[in-house]
Design an enzyme around this catalytic site. Structure first.
Site, PDB file in Angstrom:
ATOM      1  N   GLU A  62      13.167  58.058  -5.139  1.00 29.71           N
ATOM      2  CA  GLU A  62      13.717  57.779  -6.471  1.00 29.71           C
ATOM      3  C   GLU A  62      12.788  56.784  -7.150  1.00 29.71           C
ATOM      4  O   GLU A  62      12.325  55.823  -6.522  1.00 29.71           O
ATOM      5  CB  GLU A  62      15.119  57.201  -6.344  1.00 29.71           C
ATOM      6  CG  GLU A  62      15.745  56.724  -7.641  1.00 29.71           C
ATOM      7  CD  GLU A  62      17.109  56.077  -7.435  1.00 29.71           C
ATOM      8  OE1 GLU A  62      17.478  55.226  -8.256  1.00 29.71           O
ATOM      9  OE2 GLU A  62      17.804  56.421  -6.455  1.00 29.71           O
TER      10      GLU A  62
ATOM     11  N   GLU B 176      15.828  50.399 -16.299  1.00 33.65           N
ATOM     12  CA  GLU B 176      17.151  50.195 -15.731  1.00 33.65           C
ATOM     13  C   GLU B 176      17.583  48.744 -15.919  1.00 33.65           C
ATOM     14  O   GLU B 176      16.772  47.825 -15.889  1.00 33.65           O
ATOM     15  CB  GLU B 176      17.159  50.552 -14.245  1.00 33.65           C
ATOM     16  CG  GLU B 176      18.556  50.607 -13.643  1.00 33.65           C
ATOM     17  CD  GLU B 176      18.565  51.141 -12.222  1.00 33.65           C
ATOM     18  OE1 GLU B 176      19.589  51.692 -11.794  1.00 33.65           O
ATOM     19  OE2 GLU B 176      17.527  50.993 -11.529  1.00 33.65           O
TER      20      GLU B 176
END
Length: 319
Positions: free
Chosen positions: A134, A139
């Site tokens: 990932e 974020e």
């Protein structure tokens, strides 16, 4: 030294000293306002235990949560339901195409960050998590001021953080690494407050995030709008080797080809959940509004009017 050898040596030195040519010449995917939503699947499960209801494409369109403009697309959340007792409606997009290495360039005008209860992300993911990896490019949670970038893998991948301008938070990419939080991975924080949330949105139409993923490293650059942005970033032949140091430099004792395979691009906004829900009390401005993250998201629809993505373009180049 013979004249022929002198000439050969001089030529070789010139070749070695010459800047590398742009090598991202194949545009693998181009997501524009005219085709954007036709190239993504609308995901409707709950992978991070968020206080959210992800909508289908038809439902999101009917509620005005996805919109297409001539120069951008809009991806928002529900900001009208007064008592969202089972979670607030949102959208999670996953690209139909998968990618193995390459250069991902996102031209972004606005992001959902800076709002209590939110957990927005722009990232890539392989199947059979975490075995195929990932990559978190954008974020953050709540009122965070800087962007957090991270890799998440199975055991056997660490980074040093050297070579980037960001600050290394954790070095072990293993989601079960000892001495790190659950699923923390190896993380690098940006140092500039215009990289995420309110600072990004106040930065004169946002900026550009570019991610280079090859067999040796994963790099993430951020170019704020209004700064000196390399001319080739939005051109047909981007040359990241000329862009200077990235914000996030992920390189170390990690076999990237083994740990990161066949990723989809994901764009989503969730609420609370495994990260944002668990750190609610660490954000005093948010805690003062409601005792829990879920309670705030449920009872304050007006807070989420600006919890939207406005994307001008997204391009993926292969080398």
């Amino acid at each position: 030294m013979k004249p022929q050898l002198v000439a050969f040596t001089a030529t070789l030195l010139c070749l070695l000293a010459a800047p590398a040519e742009a090598y991202y010449t194949v545009l693998q995917e181009s997501y524009t306002p005219s085709n954007f939503f036709s190239k993504f699947n609308f995901y409707t499960a709950y992978p991070t235990h968020g206080f959210v209801q992800y909508l289908s494409k038809a439902d999101a369109a009917a509620r005005g949560m996805i919109r297409t403009f001539p120069d951008a697309v809009y991806i928002g959340v529900d900001n009208t339901t007064a008592n969202a007792f089972s979670g607030r409606a949102s959208v999670r997009l996953e690209s139909m195409a998968t990618f193995q290495r390459g250069l991902i360039i996102l031209d972004l005008e606005h992001m959902p960050g800076g709002i209590c209860g939110t957990w927005p992300a722009f990232w890539t993911l392989g199947d059979d998590w975490p075995n195929n990896g990932e990559i978190d490019i954008i974020e953050g949670v709540h009122d965070n001021a800087v962007n957090s970038m991270a890799l998440h893998t199975s055991a056997g991948c660490t980074i040093t953080g050297a070579g980037g301008t960001g600050s290394l938070t954790t070095s072990n990419c293993d989601v079960n690494a000892a001495g790190q939080g659950p699923n923390q991975g190896c993380a690098i924080s940006a140092t500039c407050t215009n990289s995420y949330g309110d600072g990004f949105n106040a930065n004169g139409s946002g900026g550009i995030y570019a991610t280079e993923w090859n067999s040796a490293f994963i790099k993430i650059w951020y170019f704020p709008r209004g700064s000196v942005i390399p001319a080739d970033v939005l051109g047909p032949n981007p040359a990241p080797e000329t862009w200077g140091p990235p914000v996030g430099m992920f390189q170390g004792a990690c076999n990237i080809d083994q740990k990161f395979r066949k990723h989809r691009i994901i764009i989503n906004t969730t609420f609370c959940g495994d990260w944002a829900g668990n750190v609610w009390s660490d954000h005093p401005n948010c805690l003062a509004k409601e005792p829990t993250c879920n309670a705030f998201v449920q009872n304050h629809p007006e807070a989420f009017a600006d919890a939207y993505w406005r994307i001008k373009s997204l391009r993926v180049f292969s080398s």
